[in-house]
Design an enzyme around this catalytic site. Sequence first.
Site, short mmCIF file in Angstrom:
data_model
loop_
_atom_site.label_atom_id
_atom_site.label_comp_id
_atom_site.label_asym_id
_atom_site.label_seq_id
_atom_site.Cartn_x
_atom_site.Cartn_y
_atom_site.Cartn_z
N ARG A 75 3.20 4.38 -11.52
CA ARG A 75 3.85 3.19 -12.01
C ARG A 75 4.64 3.03 -13.04
NH1 ARG A 75 2.80 1.91 -7.34
NH2 ARG A 75 1.40 0.57 -6.41
N ASP A 132 10.00 7.59 -9.30
CA ASP A 132 10.16 6.59 -8.08
C ASP A 132 9.71 5.26 -8.38
OD1 ASP A 132 10.35 6.43 -5.15
OD2 ASP A 132 8.07 6.22 -5.01
N GLU A 161 10.76 -2.79 -12.31
CA GLU A 161 11.22 -2.86 -10.97
C GLU A 161 11.19 -4.03 -10.10
OE1 GLU A 161 8.64 0.55 -9.32
OE2 GLU A 161 8.25 -0.84 -7.61
N HIS A 216 11.10 3.59 -5.37
CA HIS A 216 9.75 3.52 -5.03
C HIS A 216 9.58 3.71 -3.36
CE1 HIS A 216 5.89 1.08 -6.03
NE2 HIS A 216 5.70 1.98 -5.21
P1 NAI Z 1 -6.77 7.24 -6.68
O1 NAI Z 1 -7.54 6.10 -7.28
O2 NAI Z 1 -7.20 8.04 -5.61
O3 NAI Z 1 -6.56 8.03 -8.03
C1 NAI Z 1 -6.09 7.60 -9.37
C2 NAI Z 1 -7.14 8.60 -10.36
O4 NAI Z 1 -6.77 8.26 -11.71
C3 NAI Z 1 -8.51 8.49 -10.34
O5 NAI Z 1 -9.03 9.67 -9.92
C4 NAI Z 1 -8.95 7.99 -11.53
O6 NAI Z 1 -10.16 8.57 -12.11
C5 NAI Z 1 -7.98 8.36 -12.48
N1 NAI Z 1 -7.72 7.54 -13.69
C6 NAI Z 1 -8.02 6.40 -14.09
N2 NAI Z 1 -7.77 6.04 -15.30
C7 NAI Z 1 -7.19 7.24 -15.93
C8 NAI Z 1 -7.00 7.43 -17.30
N3 NAI Z 1 -6.96 6.61 -18.16
N4 NAI Z 1 -6.55 8.79 -17.62
C9 NAI Z 1 -6.68 9.77 -16.60
N5 NAI Z 1 -6.99 9.48 -15.23
C10 NAI Z 1 -7.14 8.28 -14.67
O7 NAI Z 1 -5.25 6.68 -6.49
P2 NAI Z 1 -3.91 7.80 -5.75
O8 NAI Z 1 -4.05 7.29 -4.22
O9 NAI Z 1 -4.01 8.92 -6.14
O10 NAI Z 1 -2.63 6.75 -6.39
C11 NAI Z 1 -2.31 6.99 -7.80
C12 NAI Z 1 -1.48 5.69 -8.03
O11 NAI Z 1 -0.24 6.26 -7.47
C13 NAI Z 1 -1.82 4.47 -7.77
O12 NAI Z 1 -2.78 3.76 -8.36
C14 NAI Z 1 -0.52 3.77 -7.34
O13 NAI Z 1 -0.16 2.99 -8.79
C15 NAI Z 1 0.54 4.94 -7.23
N6 NAI Z 1 1.05 5.03 -5.86
C16 NAI Z 1 2.53 4.99 -5.82
C17 NAI Z 1 3.10 4.98 -4.62
C18 NAI Z 1 4.51 5.16 -4.41
O14 NAI Z 1 4.98 4.97 -3.50
N7 NAI Z 1 5.34 5.83 -5.38
C19 NAI Z 1 2.34 5.14 -3.34
C20 NAI Z 1 0.87 5.06 -3.53
C21 NAI Z 1 0.37 5.02 -4.94
#
Ligand code: NAI
Length: 351
Positions: free
Chosen positions: A231, A255, A260, A292
């Site tokens: 994000r 991205d 945005e 994005h």
């Molecule tokens: P996920 O929920 O599987 O993984 C997120 C990880 O971040 C978790 O393992 C969590 O423990 C960790 N985390 C939380 N707070 C933290 C911190 N303070 N320090 C370090 N690690 C921390 O989510 P996923 O599917 O891997 O997605 C991650 C992010 O990617 C989403 O939250 C979303 O914002 C973004 N995203 C972007 C997309 C795009 O099109 N550019 C599409 C999908 C997701």
Amino acid sequence: MKAVVYSIKPFEKEYLAKANEKKHDITLISNPLGIDTVSFAQGKDAVVVFTNDDVSAPVIEKLKKFGVKYIATRSVGLDHIDCDYATQAGIKIANVPSYSPQSIAEHAVALMMALNRKIFLAIQNAKEFNFSLDGLQGFTMYGKVVGLIGFGAIAQYLARILHGFGCTVLVYDPYCQDFPEYVKQVNLDELYRQSNIISLHTPLTAQTKHIINTESISKMRKDVMLINTGRGALINTVDLLHAIRNGRIGSFGADVYENEKRLFFEDHHNDEHKDQLLQSLMNMPNVIVTPHQAFLTTEALRDIAAQTIKNLDHWQLGECTGESCACTVECEDSKKNREKPIKPIGVDIMY
Ligand code: NAI
């Protein structure tokens, strides 16, 4: 159930229609949800939103008045929704907790490779019949150290790809319990100190907002490549621009961008006034920004549509959406225990 789907793009319609199989009465509109468009939700049971919709307290208040009981987002991220406020208002929330994480991981790799091998400059030059090699030198991914901040679904696939390249993969994720043998768990300072490339994969929360700022950048290698497909507001963009101008960052690929909302997903090339901060950033030769689009693959669109309709199905049956439940007070049968997302952010631009 009657639902209105906001911010719909033409490429999503077919997937939603197929997943719905005429079960729910769905109205598709291209407008984003905001205080000016919330009236489209009158008479609906559910609103279906996306990342740049405004689902802040004033909008939720209106939704409640209109009798809306459910908010489903077609995203993993929840930072655009005031989940606390919605839960207090008695509105259920659901997301798509995981959809084709490979799509986003692969886009992160695309950004790394495009930056590293100067693909844009090479193509631009080649189109002008300039086949000189000046300015096109890159490095091998083999043997490089890549630091992943957040080790969830997306980062885990990315780690596999990077391992295949022959990279050393460092990860920082205080909430993750299980790490494969080909990654090394480190603290943040260690990750900053050692990494040739740093890639961001945490959700946007109060804890992770502006995790990349002048102080954290000062701990990184001067030639570091920074990648953000998470994000925009994980990075303080003003600090980042300053660091790039001062040669404190080698290159940057993103991205997402912290301002945005109402900018990405639309064609603004004719706008008289453009976002100055983003323009300044993109003017740097060692920066690339995509709109994005990391999620934008056939597989992801299919998964998003299927899970979104599944969420509506559960609600129709009076059930909790389980893994997708994003209510901040746990339902009895919800397995999720997610971190609280922060309220949508209004960012002051200073530069
Ligand atoms: P996920 O929920 O599987 O993984 C997120 C990880 O971040 C978790 O393992 C969590 O423990 C960790 N985390 C939380 N707070 C933290 C911190 N303070 N320090 C370090 N690690 C921390 O989510 P996923 O599917 O891997 O997605 C991650 C992010 O990617 C989403 O939250 C979303 O914002 C973004 N995203 C972007 C997309 C795009 O099109 N550019 C599409 C999908 C997701």
